[in-house]
Every structure is written in C-alpha cells, then in structure tokens.
Enzyme design. Structure first.
Site, short mmCIF file in Angstrom:
data_model
loop_
_atom_site.label_atom_id
_atom_site.label_comp_id
_atom_site.label_asym_id
_atom_site.label_seq_id
_atom_site.Cartn_x
_atom_site.Cartn_y
_atom_site.Cartn_z
N ASP B 381 -39.12 -23.24 -16.89
CA ASP B 381 -38.56 -21.89 -16.89
C ASP B 381 -37.22 -21.87 -17.61
OD1 ASP B 381 -38.87 -19.17 -15.44
OD2 ASP B 381 -36.81 -19.77 -14.95
N GLU B 410 -41.00 -22.36 -21.74
CA GLU B 410 -40.91 -20.91 -21.67
C GLU B 410 -39.65 -20.49 -22.39
OE1 GLU B 410 -38.69 -18.95 -19.14
OE2 GLU B 410 -39.82 -17.10 -19.00
#
Lengths: 654, 654
Positions: B381, B410
């Site tokens: 993330d 990401e």
C-alpha cells in the site's frame, strides 16, 4: 549511479534521466566556448515533500562548484542552464534535496482553520530558527527574529502573513538544509571547443599543385592564400606534406610502377629525408612552413594537416623500429592488403605489438611536433584502422595541453565506428553526405545528424568531393550538379569543405566508368590548373561563403528543419537562430538537367511566421526579392541558371 | 563501462549498446523461470579484422560462466540467447575478441594468385600451431598435424582446400586466443520470478465480508474458496488483516466518528491486540490463517496480503518506538495530513528518523513474519510514500532468501515514481488502466506498456475497480460497462484483478456525485452480498478466465498489437505466442449504450494470416464461429448482449 551503497537511508531524493549525456557519462558532450548549456533531469522523492534542485558546474580542476537553481518543468522534470566558459573541459552535475521549508510553506498556504494555522506557525518557527543557525551574520539575526515572531503572540492571521512574506522566502532560500542532499555521480564532462569546431569552411588542396606545371612550394601556397580568402574559406587543408617514399612508388593513375620524376603519393610517407615530422624538401623548409601558417592566420585562415599513421617502405621507422610492424613468415615487413588488393608501397603499423606503449607515444609526438609548428587543426586519415583506446588517450592528452586543437575524423566507414570515434574525442567527423543525393536520403540523414541524441558528440563535416571520391552525380551532372552540391553542403552543415581546384573547375572525369576515382588524380601527379577559367565556380562559391558568414542561422546545425514539397526533385529546409532573429530558407533543385517547379509547404513555427501573413523572402544568391504568403508558396528553379534559392526570411516585416 | 583505464592497449574490441539493459545496468531486468532471454550488442574493433562474440550467463553466486556463441546481425550488431533457469537472480554479459584465425580464413578465401595463397598458408600454419598449443590432448594433436600439412610441400591448391576444411574450422573454434578479449562490465542482472509474476488473475475481497451480515472469519473465507476458484482467479488478496485501532476510528462512509460496533478501516492498523504481525481476533487465529493459506494453495490459489506501513494511534509501535514518528511542537504525534485534509486516525512513519536502520529492519520483519506463515504474494500500500532506498534494500534482501515472493506496487501516482518503484524491485505494478477508457487512451497507454523499453522492468497489473476507485464509466455504464472493462483488463494485461464481490454484482453508486468512492464502502462497514443474484457476472468472469488459461497468447504482454478500426467506439487488438501457434483477436465495443459496427483493418503479420486468405475466427465468449477474409472484416457488437469478441484465430486452417 545516483546513489552509492553506503548512503544514508534518509537521503530520499533520486536523480534520473539526466540530459545531455553520452553513454551515461562514459564520454563527454561537445560544445563551443560561449554556448549556453541546458541541462535537464528527473528529480523526485517519495511522498509529497517539495524538492530543490541545483545545477552544479565548474571548469575541470576547479575545487568548488558554481550553482544554478533549476526550475521544475512539471512531471518531476527539472531544467537549468549555464554558459560554457573558455575552451577546455568543464563538468556538470545536479544536486537535489527534500526541502522542508518549501514543504511547510506549501502546506501553510492550504490550511484555513485557525487551529491548523497555529500549529503550522509553530512548526515554521522551528524550521526558520534552524535556518537562522545555519545563516549566521545579518541574515541569521533577521531569520532568528522572524522565527520568534512566528512563535509569538500576535494574531494568527498576522503571523501567517509574516510567514508568507516574499522577503523571508528570498533570504531563507540561501540557507537550505542540505545535509541529506543527493548529488548525481559521476559528474558529466563537456569538451568546450573553439567556435571553429562548429562553424568552418574547408578548402583542401595539394600544396605541390600550387604552381603547375612545376612542383609547387609553400611559397606558392602563400601566394594562393588570397584566392582561398576570396573564396571565403577559413581552413586550408593539405594532404601529407612529408617526404615521399621511392620504393614501389606509384605512377600516374595508381600505376604500380613510376617513371623518373613522378612525384608519388603523399600518403606513402617517409624517405631517407625523414618521416612524419619532416617536410618534403621539394615543398620548402620548416621556416617556409611556419611563415605560411602565420600569413594564413593573419588572413583568418588556419592551415590544417592530414595525419596518416602509415609508412612507406623507406620510412625511418621501418629500420629503427621493426617491432612496430607485422612480419610475414619470410621475414619481410607485411604491407597493407585487402584481398585480393595489395598496397605494397604502404606498411601499416601493428597495433598489437608488445611495444604498443612506445608506438602510441611516438605517434602522439607527431601531433605535438606540428602543434609546436603552429598547427591547430588536424584531419586524421583512416582513424578507424587504429585502436579506439589509442585515440581516446591521445586526443585526451593533446587537448589537455592544447584545448583549442581540432581533430577531423576521416571515417567513411561503418556507422558504429564513425560514432565511436566521435564519442572518444574527434572534434568533427566526415559524413555520408558524399553519397546522399536524393531528397529522401538527404532528409533522413540530416534529420538524424541534427536532431538525434548523437548530435551531443557527433559534429558533421560535409564534403561534396574529396581526392578519393568523385561521385557519379558530379561526373554526370555538369555545372548545375556542382552548384547544387555546394549549396547543400554549405547550408545543411555548418562545417563543410571542398577539394579544389577540382571542385570549382568542375573536374568530373572518372579514371574509368563506374569508378569514384578522378582521372589523372592529383594523388599521383602534378596537375596544372587555370584558376581564371571563365566558367570557374569561384564567384558562386565566394558568394555562398559570404552568405554563410553573414547569417548566424548557418553557423550551427541543431535548428535544421525540412519542409514538405510536392516535387521529389525539390528539397526545402530552413535554419534559424534560437531567437528567430535570423532565418534562412533554402530550396534546391536536385535535378541537374530540367527546370523543376512545385509548391513548398512550410512549417511556419520554424520560421517565426504567422499563418496567413505575407513576408519578404530575399534570395541572397541572386538578390531577387519575393513576397511569400503563409505556409504554401510556389517555387521554380532552372538548373541552367541557379539551381537554388538561399532565402533570407524576415517574418516580422511584411 | 566497456573498458577500464589500465587496460592493455592491444585490446582493440569495443562493446556498446547492450540490450536488454535498465539504466545501464543500475537495475535488473525481469523475466520468469524458463523464459528465453535474447541479448544484443554492438561489438566491433578498428580495421577489418573479424571478431567473435560470446554471451556469458550464470546464476548469481556461481563462479563460472556458461557461454553461448553470438551471431552477427550485420552492421556490427550481435545476438545470442539463453534460458532463465529457476527463480532467483542470474547475470549476463558479453565477451568479444579480435579473432586472427577468422580474419585469416576470410582473407584466404579471397586470394587467387598462387604466390599470395602460399604466403597465406604459411601464416595459417603459424596460427593453427598456436591453437594446437592451447588445445592439447587429441584436438591438440590433430591441429598440430594440420599446421604441419599447411606448411608442407603439397601443391598450393591442395593445401588451400585442407585449410578451408569445415572440420578444422569446427575444432579450432574451441581454442581461440582470448588473451586480448574485452568483457562488458559490470555484468547485468536478471530477476527471475515465478510464472505467476507474469500471468495472474487477482480477486480482492474483504475477509470480514465473507459471511454478511455478520463479521466474516478466515473459516468463512475458506468456504468462499470454491466460489473464487469457480470464477477462475489464482490470487485471493485481502486488505490488511490486523487488529484495527479504536482511537478516532472512522464510521460508515468515512464519518469522523464511529458508533459502537462499527468495524473501522482495516488500514488503521494496530490496537492493544497487536500490530502488523498480529491477526484481528474477529477474523480468527493464526492456525485458521495457516489453514486458509494451505487450502487455497491446494486449489491453485495463493493468498496475497496487503502490507500498509502506517499505524493507528493504538499501534504498539507508537508507545514503544516514539522515535519512529514525527512529533508536533506540542509533543503529540504527527498524524497524516494533506492540507486541508487531515487523517487523525493514521500515523505515518518518519523515515527521516535517526533510527531509520532499526525502523527498516522492523518493517522488513513484517514481511518475514508473513512469509513464515506461508504467504508468497504481497500487495504494498502506498509504496511511493516510503523511501526508494528502503524498498530496494528490503525487496532485495527478501528475494535473496525467498526468490519466489511477488510484490505488487500500489502506486497510482506520478509516472516517474511508479517506474522507479518497478525498477528497484517491485514484481508487478498498478497502472493507469482504471482511468484509461477511450480507444485512443487505451491504445496509447498499452502500446507504451507492451512495446517501450520500460517493459524490461515494469509488469502491469490492470484493475477495473479497487476499494478506492469506482470510475465514472462503471457508475454510469451498467452491465455492458462492467463486461467491457473486465474483458479489456483480462486480455490487455496478462496480470489483472477485480475487487469483488462489488465488481461481479456491479456495485456502482458513488458516495456522492463526482466521487470515485463507493457509497457504503466496505472500507468502513460490513456489507451483505448475495453472490447468487441472477444478474451476477460470475459466469461471464469465469468464462473469460477459462479463455485466459486455455490460450497462451494471453499469458504475456509483449506481443500485444492494436489494429485499426473505422469506429472510435470499437477497439481491436491481438495477442499471440512468438511462434504464432496461438493467436487471439479481441474486439470490444466501448459504448455501453448503443450497438456499434464498423470495419477492422488487421495487420496480418501479427496474426500469421496471408493476405486475401480466408480463416476461421471462433468467438470464445459466445461460441460463435465466423469466417474472416484477409485484413478487412466487418464487426457489430450489441452491448446489451455481449460487448466483445474474444476470437481464436487459426490462420493455417481456412
């Protein structure tokens, strides 16, 4: 590499994709003294913090860097400029760091709730106090006071206004926290050459042909300088001037036997009178040569010498240094060969000799010798048959001591090799121009030369003819072909040259059908030229060279742009200065026989012309004046008169 | 750099422009185990001598190189191949040398006069005798005899024939004189990943939503595996599974206050039950998780975890390691903010902490922990808000120990940053696919991804939706939009994923007009899904994933080619295996409302189809069978039925 293995993990910035750069810094870029050098790079850090980015530059050997702030271009790209100082080598690199002051200022402008602003002001007071400690002196005191004010008791909106004061911004910018900065490594190099490296007009002639039918001398060459100057050339370049071997000397038209009195090929270097550092006695004395160099320079002309690292069988090296040559099984010295051809009058050096270091030093000393005699420009014969590493070392050493020396690489060979030679130090390079004759060929090739990244190191020098190459186009095209090729060379390339007087006298007979060799080539005999022949192109050439000098657009290659035409025999291109203060548009009829006409479709941005506007187009070749309109204009060129326009465009003055 | 400063001046060869290469070797290229790796380079020397060129490759850590002869492509370019061994890192480089045997053989074929051949044979005898000395053994004896024969008394033409014997050529090739060879340095690296790095289908779901309306558990997820397998996905990816903070916990629709019983955002990681290495008690036990990983694997599904390096205020790190966080002037921990937005429930790490080494080690140990629990795939993330150097170190260390681990980055952020993260080690990368919806956008973007040099390190993973992004096209386009986007993602990108069950149930209401956030987002509440709804896309998705698995053309990205169509709502592209044994042609109607028709104009070489020929086109989505002819074919797609063709083309069988 942008970061080293042992770096501090808190160095969050990264630098990538620096330009200009050649092979990631393995080789220098090339510029001329006074050029503005634009440097770009990607620089960014993780997250949303603001960066600062500075361009560092210095002369090689200086201990401290000069710094220039770089500007963000968007998308994490940055740009800065510096000016190339005098000739020599300079270095540049980039430093960047996460700038917490800038991040803080950026955020402060976006907070609106008073409690958020209050916290931000408290943070800012700490940042400014730290800058104050770095600044010391008057600025330190002022910043210290500012920090106190921000942490003070005044209303939040008053303090916010003080925090965003442009003066604070200006002062604090001088005292950034660069403890975690990243510097791109290794620093990149620029070879800064004299202006003639980028803009020069060469005239090649055999010095012995300066007084035909008798053998010419340097004194005769001195008398010829007025003619060369009249034609507008600023480099006068001689094939080898050394004693010529007698063993297996070639006769006229490359005959394998010579008659008494045949002068031999100047590239069969070396005789009992000496080798590469000697002057052929029939040309004159060392003092004659020195005087020629001086007199030429006083007329704005540099004498360029051809340096050919090869020997006649009579060269002193052959007996003094047999270890520099390859030997055949029978013990004889290996001559040059390219089966089934044999060149028994030429001994190449064996660069795989264990004595390569001594050989390299000796060959370098040849350049040093002629530099000592005042020569600053060398054309190097067949550099592609000598080791790349030797050239890199030799040119590097010579330019360290004499940064104003120019080396022209003769390498009409495989493109990778031409480019390698340019990368490793040759100032200028021969090109395939001689064999690029159609519109499609010229457009593709000169677009590559002027627009691709190779322009950072490869400076083209365009020759319509040389003593080795009389192209079929010139053999069959007559006067219009010579005029067209001269115009193309002189305006497509800021560096160009001709081999005369064969060129201006339109010598066009090949030795035999299908050959690119001249009939009765000057390589093997002394020709007698009548420079005053009524059909000589000397006036045309002089005019083209005057146009070149007067128009800065023609002094550089990068801003060359081709424009569409609807006739494959008509080529059209422009050159301009970056500020568009000088714009030249060239149109050439490539058909040496028939009148050609057609429409040209100009890319107006290249010319600084507004769509639909009228503007004057002054033909500097014929002094005709036209009014052109917008992008689409009609042209018609009769090769029997003048096969080209060199139009000076004045976009601002309809 | 291809040569070092102290090199032997007799090393005449040069190696340039090696490909594939990323930032001149600063970063590895990426491949999968079993891939054939094609390496090219320019290699040349001064002069006309012949070179040999070999590709060297080995597993990192091996002491000796494997060698493969490279073949000349012309113009001084060379090519060779090797196969990536098992997962891990392998290295490759190139060696080249001037080969006097080859030069000699080349010349010998071109001499015709007997005296020239005789000399050449004498030279050859020396060269072969030297090879004999290097060879020793049987080959040495044979070469020695050959050398004697060449220097012998037999007639010249007999000896010449022996000299050009193919067997001599074959034997002597094994004993070249490589004393002056050049080796390109530094050696280049290949990250060799498992096949799933290049071809994978991801299904993202919130594990707590596996049993709505009650809080789901890993046991419930286990029951859900059959469904995921039926849909055809091979990666089941969970948002963070750790204890969720209670301080400033968010309520439904990102409300700043939560009600008792609100589950909170899984990205607010850490509570008194533990941090990044703990499991939220409501999901189950460590043993439950391990069982889920095992059961999934037995069905061909890998469990992927989302790793988000950030903390809730209740995370144990906050009290145990205050030095890892930034503090505000009032002493409180700095929460995440992006003025004027504030995220008081999230504390970011301060990567400029002097304790950065300890922080890096601790964060790495989080991956190590989950690898220990059997996880091999991680989605990371917001990697772009953590230091690049940390990722390079961490991924490098982890893949050293566990080369089969896959990291998905990401980073929907600035392109330079996405690329940097891919270069420094992320196995796969999110893309802008989510925001590329028109034919022009898709064509430009996927051409860049599949054809530009960035494909050497950047493996795209395409997502039509994520928990953070419900694009306007899906909000307004209804069922046809979901089908079109699924087809595009699954066939444009060999790696793709969906966030379900929102996707197959066509969840399309935004939190508010103009937002890309889901209304009643699962990020903040537990939804209750009816997977058996009659209008679910589960069968369509299952069919697309079956097509993907059955067709190797869809297992890789590099052979994507777009074909022209005359309708801007119709996009057409193909993928094929390198040998054209499997060819897939996809046509999608991008208009979710109207039937669209038009002509497609196929580049036949991409399909292996001969011009003018008829060939079957089997629509694998609808099982329809068409006969297509040559390059120009008519298509018509009704979005209310199926908005796409996935055509299997069999060029050889009309």
């Amino acid at each position: 590499m942008a970061r080293s293995a042992g770096a501090d993990g808190r160095q969050r910035a990264v630098i990538e994709s620096v330009a200009p750069i050649v092979d990631r810094g393995r080789f220098p870029i090339k510029r001329c003294a006074g050029d503005i050098i634009t440097v770009e790079a990607d620089a960014f850090a993780d997250g949303h913090d603001q960066l600062r980015c500075v361009l560092l530059h210095r002369r090689r050997g200086d201990r401290t860097w000069n710094e220039v702030e770089m500007a963000p271009l968007g998308n994490d790209r940055w740009r800065g400029h510096f000016t190339a100082p005098e000739v020599g080598v300079c270095e540049y690199t980039i430093a960047t760091w996460v700038d917490h002051y800038l991040s803080w200022r950026h955020d402060l402008q976006r907070w609106s709730a008073p409690e958020d602003i209050a916290v931000a002001l408290a943070v800012g007071a700490q940042i400014i106090a730290a800058a104050a400690a770095r600044a010391k002196g008057v600025d330190g005191k002022r910043l210290g006071a500012w920090a106190k004010e921000l942490a003070g008791a005044a209303p939040v909106d008053v303090r916010r206004e003080r925090a965003l004061d442009a003066e604070l911004d200006e002062i604090i910018a001088r005292y950034p926290d660069r403890s975690l900065e990243i510097i791109y490594q290794p620093a990149l190099a620029v070879t800064v050459d004299p202006p003639r490296a980028r803009f020069s007009a060469w005239y090649e002639m055999f010095p012995r042909a300066s007084a035909g039918p008798r053998h010419g001398t340097f004194r005769d060459c001195e008398a010829r300088l007025a003619y060369v100057a009249e034609l507008g050339f600023d480099v006068l370049y001689f094939p080898p001037i050394h004693p010529i071997g007698v063993t297996r000397r070639k006769g006229p038209n490359n005959a394998t036997t010579s008659r008494p009195g045949d002068p031999g090929s100047p590239w069969a270097i070396g005789a009992k009178e000496g080798g590469h550092k000697a002057i052929a006695p029939e040309l004159g004395t060392t003092e004659d040569f020195r005087r020629l160099v001086r007199t030429a320079r006083s007329r704005g002309i540099e004498i360029a010498l051809d340096i050919a690292f090869q020997c006649s069988p009579d060269h002193p090296y052959v007996s003094e240094h047999p270890e520099w040559f390859r030997h055949r099984p029978d013990g004889s010295v290996q001559y040059a060969e390219n089966p089934p051809k044999k060149y028994q009058d030429i001994y190449p050096f064996n660069f795989e000799t264990p004595a390569w270091r001594e050989l390299w030093e000796e060959l370098k000393s040849i350049f040093d010798h002629w530099i000592g005699e005042g020569v600053r420009i060398f054309r190097v014969d067949n550099p592609h048959t000598k080791p790349f590493a030797m050239w890199e070392w030799m040119i590097g050493e010579i330019k360290n001591a004499h940064p104003d020396v120019i080396f022209l690489s003769e390498a009409f060979t495989r493109p990778r090799i031409m480019h390698r030679l340019a990368k490793l130090g040759f100032t200028q390079s021969y090109t395939y121009f001689t064999w690029r004759n159609t519109k499609a060929e010229l457009t593709e090739y000169f677009t590559e030369l002027s627009r691709s990244w190779s322009r950072e190191y490869f400076r083209p020098n365009a020759w319509p003819n040389t003593p080795d190459i009389l192209h079929a186009y010139l053999q069959g095209g007559g006067r219009p072909a010579f005029m067209a090729r001269l115009t193309l060379a002189a305006t497509l390339a800021a560096n160009y040259g001709i081999y005369g007087p064969t060129f201006e006298l339109m010598e066009h007979e090949p030795r035999e059908a299908g050959s690119e060799e001249y009939l009765n080539s000057e390589k093997y005999e002394i020709r007698n030229w009548n420079l005053d022949r009524a059909d000589s192109l000397r006036d045309f050439i002089a005019r083209v060279n005057r146009i070149r000098r007067a128009n800065p657009a023609l002094h550089a290659d990068w801003r060359l742009a081709f424009h569409r035409t609807d006739n494959d025999q008509i080529i059209c291109y422009s050159k301009s200065t970056p500020d568009l203060s000088n714009v030249i548009l060239v149109v050439v009829n490539l058909d040496p026989v028939y009148r050609q006409s057609g429409w040209v479709d100009l890319t107006l941005e290249e010319l600084g012309v507004a769509a639909g506007h009228a503007y004057p187009a002054h033909d500097l070749l014929t002094d005709s004046r036209f009014t052109w309109h917008g992008s689409r204009n009609y042209v018609e060129l009769d090769p029997q008169r003048v096969p080209a326009h060199i139009l000076h465009i004045t976009p601002g003055h309809p």
